[in-house]
Structure formats: C-alpha cells, structure tokens
Enzyme design. Structure first.
Site: not given
Length: 186
Positions: A52, A134
């Site tokens: 995720h 990120h």
C-alpha cells in the site's frame, strides 16, 4: 494487580492508518517489483496483501474514535489520478527498499494535504515529517538497489482507505475499515 485493573479500564485500541490500496493488477506488479528487489538486495519482501501507499499514519487509536475518523475522511475532497511508480530507492537507516513516483501528481499532493489538515484540525497527532509518497517493497534489506531506469508502473487511484494493522506471530495483517471514493476526472 493494580496494573491489570488499569489495563482493564482502558478502551481498546487499533493501530490505524489512511492509505491508497492498489487494485489486483497493480498489487501484482508491485509484488513482482518487490520480489526482484528482494532477489537483488536480500531482506524480506512485503506480502502481496500488505502492499500500500500510506497517506497518514495514526498509530494506536482508541476504537471509540473510528466513527469520528470516518466522518473526517468523508469530508475529504479529492480527485482520482494516475500514479506512475518509476523510481526505486532505499532508506539505509531502517533498511527499507521502496518504489515511488519521480513526479508527484498534484491530485495526490492535494489529497494528502487535505486529509492531513482535517485530521490535525480534529486533534489527531501526526508525524511532523513531510509527505513522501512511496510503497515499501522490502524490509531489512542487506544492500541498496542498483540504480536503473524503471518502466513506470501505472496505478489508477480511485479511492483511499482507513486500515487497521493487526500484529500476530505471522506478521501484520491489514483490515480495511472504511473506503472513500475520489471524484472521477472529467
């Protein structure tokens, strides 16, 4: 004995965070990238079901606050966007390998900023560091990845989620406890 009574009187907590959650095809592409980095650099590749992009980490939060967090999230205004993950990098201190965009889409920056502002206004204590989009792919890496031009992995983002992280001997398990759609671009 007094310690046990104090623990019994505390409200139960959940370890919570808001995130972007990839669809199956994007998750498969990210997992393939994680396996490639793991082969090159060692460490522990993230499981496919845990991949995720964190928007806001809340940490230990009383269960009684979940409905309030749902209301905060429902007020977030955001537009869907395409996210091109075309970079890999590492954080040496904590031995993390990640993938991210070389260019942050304005809609992603706006979503993160709106969510953070609403959470802070609601009294949530968030980390002070700037948002750095990120996706963590490998933990406990033995080396940094070689620098290479990556073909972008395009992720079409249409919603964000509130997730509970539940730890066990097998590692973290993530449970989605709310999902909010983003407006379609048009």
């Amino acid at each position: 004995m007094a310690e046990a009574a104090a623990d019994a009187g505390r409200a139960p907590n959940l370890r919570l965070f808001f995130a972007l959650w990839p669809d199956a095809a994007t998750r498969a592409g990210l997992h393939a990238r994680a396996r490639a980095l793991h082969s090159e650099c060692g460490g522990r590749a993230m499981r496919r079901d845990t991949i995720h992009l964190t928007l806001a980490f809340l940490g230990e939060t009383p269960v009684r606050q979940v409905e309030r967090l749902r209301a905060v999230a429902a007020g977030v205004q955001g537009e869907g966007f395409a996210l091109d993950l075309d970079r890999v990098g590492s954080w040496h201190r904590n031995r993390i390998l990640w993938t991210g965009p070389s260019m942050v889409p304005p809609a992603l920056a706006a979503l993160a900023q709106d969510l953070e502002g609403r959470l802070r206004a609601d009294g949530c204590a968030l980390e002070a560091r700037a948002f750095s989009p990120h996706v963590t792919l490998v933990r406990n890496a033995h080396a940094a990845p070689r620098e290479a031009q990556l073909a972008p992995l395009r992720w079409t983002v249409g919603s964000f989620v509130l997730v509970a992280s539940e730890l066990s001997a097998a590692g973290a398990h993530y449970r989605t406890i709310g999902r909010w759609p983003l407006k379609r671009r048009g």
